[in-house]
Structure formats: structure tokens, C-alpha cells
Design an enzyme around this catalytic site. Structure first.
Site, short mmCIF file in Angstrom:
data_model
loop_
_atom_site.label_atom_id
_atom_site.label_comp_id
_atom_site.label_asym_id
_atom_site.label_seq_id
_atom_site.Cartn_x
_atom_site.Cartn_y
_atom_site.Cartn_z
N PRO A 1 107.41 27.60 46.48
CA PRO A 1 108.65 27.43 47.06
C PRO A 1 108.72 26.93 48.37
O PRO A 1 109.63 26.20 48.85
CB PRO A 1 109.32 29.05 46.93
CG PRO A 1 108.67 29.56 45.97
CD PRO A 1 107.25 29.30 46.07
N GLU B 1 103.46 37.88 44.19
CA GLU B 1 104.06 37.49 45.25
C GLU B 1 103.83 36.35 46.11
O GLU B 1 104.52 35.90 46.74
CB GLU B 1 103.91 38.84 46.27
CG GLU B 1 104.65 38.73 47.65
CD GLU B 1 106.11 38.89 47.49
OE1 GLU B 1 106.92 38.32 48.36
OE2 GLU B 1 106.58 39.35 46.53
N ARG C 1 104.20 9.35 32.83
CA ARG C 1 105.04 8.05 32.57
C ARG C 1 104.86 6.92 33.28
O ARG C 1 105.36 5.79 32.88
CB ARG C 1 106.38 8.51 32.52
CG ARG C 1 107.06 8.93 33.52
CD ARG C 1 108.37 9.44 33.41
NE ARG C 1 109.29 9.00 32.26
CZ ARG C 1 110.03 7.81 32.49
NH1 ARG C 1 110.17 7.28 34.05
NH2 ARG C 1 110.81 7.20 31.64
N ASP D 1 114.05 3.44 36.61
CA ASP D 1 114.52 4.56 36.37
C ASP D 1 115.13 4.97 37.93
O ASP D 1 114.95 4.46 38.90
CB ASP D 1 113.43 5.68 36.15
CG ASP D 1 112.97 5.64 34.73
OD1 ASP D 1 113.68 5.07 33.88
OD2 ASP D 1 111.92 6.21 34.41
#
Length: 244
Positions: free
Chosen positions: A89, A116, A154, A169
Site C-alpha cells: 500500500p 502485517e 499486453r 488505449d
């Protein structure tokens, strides 16, 4: 290209690596995937990969030893050290630009954590990149690793049937992609814009560019901050603003 994923749950990747574009890319020899259970590298008889944090606190922390040994084993025959990507994160928010950087590598190693967090020495001495796929917390890094593997694959030459698909894209140009339509031209009274049926390629290209800018302005105005616009694009943007 080679993509190795260090995970405690390699079975999660069976469906992802064995389906659709990723399966085709591997069968074509363009990329090789491996999901490696780093529990096998733990140096204790119970294959324990986590421990209590020094200083106390809730949760368990992944030990450095299994991850360091696993990476050492994966790169033992390589002269050039690959990108080692930590899914966490606290990492840099993942983007198309980052995917394009990764797609130029010969080898990626993706580290998926649980519990954790990681022993900080993994961050300081083992990894080259820390990446987060969004501002939320998941149970582990596996879903993030799947996102990276898909978005990178891709972009590799020969993976998509039309090489221009990846170029146009959303985000590849810095803008969201323009609307698309297909047959029938009239569906329940909902009609395809006439310009797309005109066969006039230059006008169609112009319409798509304008709609791409409009969609970005409406949905992701943050993408336009600091972006250099052409004189034509700035004129369109001024028109959108006046109508607003």
C-alpha cells in the site's frame, strides 16, 4: 520476457496465467510465467515465513530470509539483476507509464506479501520498486501482481492481434479513450454518430481526438493538469468549459 511471482498462494494464478491473452502470450513463447511458493525457501522445519514484530504490535511480519533466498535462487544464472517489485500500500501508485517501463525489461520478479507487512530490510536491500494498484488495502499482493502481469504482457510485441490497440488505449496517450460503436448503426432508436459512417478518415480521427479530450475533461480532469495541449485541443477545451 519472464515474470516470476513470489507468493504463498501460487494456486491463485492458475486461472489467470492459463486464460485469454496471457495464455496466448505464453504459448507463443513471448512470455514465461511462474508462480513460486516462497514458503519453500524458509530455513526452518515448519516452513514458517513470518514472525512477531520487534517492539510489539498487532499482526505478523514476513521474514526477510525466505524472500532474499527465493530471489537469489531465481536470478542465480543471470548477469543482470532484474526489477524486483514489492506489492504494498505504501508503494508508488501503478500507472500505464509504469507498465510501459516494466514491459521493456527481460525479467520481472513480483513479491506478494500477507500479514502485517514485510521486514523493512526487504524494502531497503532487496527490491527495486514498490507499487500499489490503488489507495485501498487488500488481503495480499496477489491481485496486484495479476494486474501488473496482465498490463505488462499486453504491451509486449506480438501479444495483441493489432499492435495499435495498446497504443490507443486509455492512459497510453495521457487521455481517456474515445467512444466506440459497432453494428447495427441503429439499435432501438439509438444511433451511431453519423461521422463514423461517413468513411472520411481525417474527420473521424478528428472526432475521436475531440471525444477523447472531452471524456477526459468530464471524467478525469486531473489527467489534464500540466498536460501540454495543442492549439486545437485547447480550443476544444475552451468550448467544453463555456458550455459547462
Amino acid at each position: 520476457m519472464r515474470i516470476d511471482v513470489l507468493t504463498l498462494f501460487p494456486e491463485m494464478f492458475t486461472g489467470v496465467f492459463g486464460s485469454s491473452i496471457l495464455k496466448h502470450a505464453q504459448e507463443s513463447g513471448i512470455v514465461q510465467y511462474r508462480a513460486v511458493d516462497f514458503r519453500a525457501y524458509a530455513d526452518n522445519k515448519h516452513r514458517k515465513v513470518d514472525d512477531y514484530p520487534y517492539g510489539g504490535g498487532a499482526g505478523m511480519v514476513l521474514r526477510a530470509q525466505p524472500l532474499f533466498d527465493a530471489v537469489d535462487d531465481l536470478i542465480k544464472d543471470e548477469q543482470k539483476r532484474p526489477r524486483v517489485v514489492l506489492l504494498c500500500p505504501q508503494g508508488e501508485r501503478y500507472s500505464q507509464k509504469k507498465a510501459e517501463q516494466f514491459s521493456k525489461e527481460d525479467h520481472l520478479i513480483l513479491l506478494c506479501g500477507h500479514y502485517e507487512g514485510y521486514d523493512e530490510r526487504v524494502r531497503e536491500y532487496l527490491v527495486t520498486d514498490e507499487v500499489s494498484i490503488g489507495d485501498y488495502v487488500l488481503t495480499g499482493g496477489e491481485l496486484g501482481a495479476m494486474v501488473i502481469a496482465d498490463s505488462v504482457t499486453r504491451l509486449l510485441p506480438g501479444v495483441l492481434g493489432n499492435a495499435e490497440s495498446a497504443i490507443t488505449d486509455s492512459f497510453s496517450t495521457g487521455l481517456l479513450e474515445h467512444p466506440h460503436y459497432t453494428r447495427p448503426a441503429d439499435f432501438r432508436g439509438m444511433k451511431v454518430p453519423e461521422i463514423l459512417l461517413s468513411g472520411h478518415h481525417k474527420n473521424i480521427e478528428n472526432w475521436r481526438s475531440r471525444e477523447s479530450l472531452k471524456r477526459t475533461w468530464e471524467r478525469r480532469p486531473d489527467l489534464l493538469e500540466g498536460k501540454a495541449l495543442s492549439e486545437k485541443e485547447q480550443k476544444w477545451l475552451d468550448e467544453f468549459t463555456r458550455k459547462e
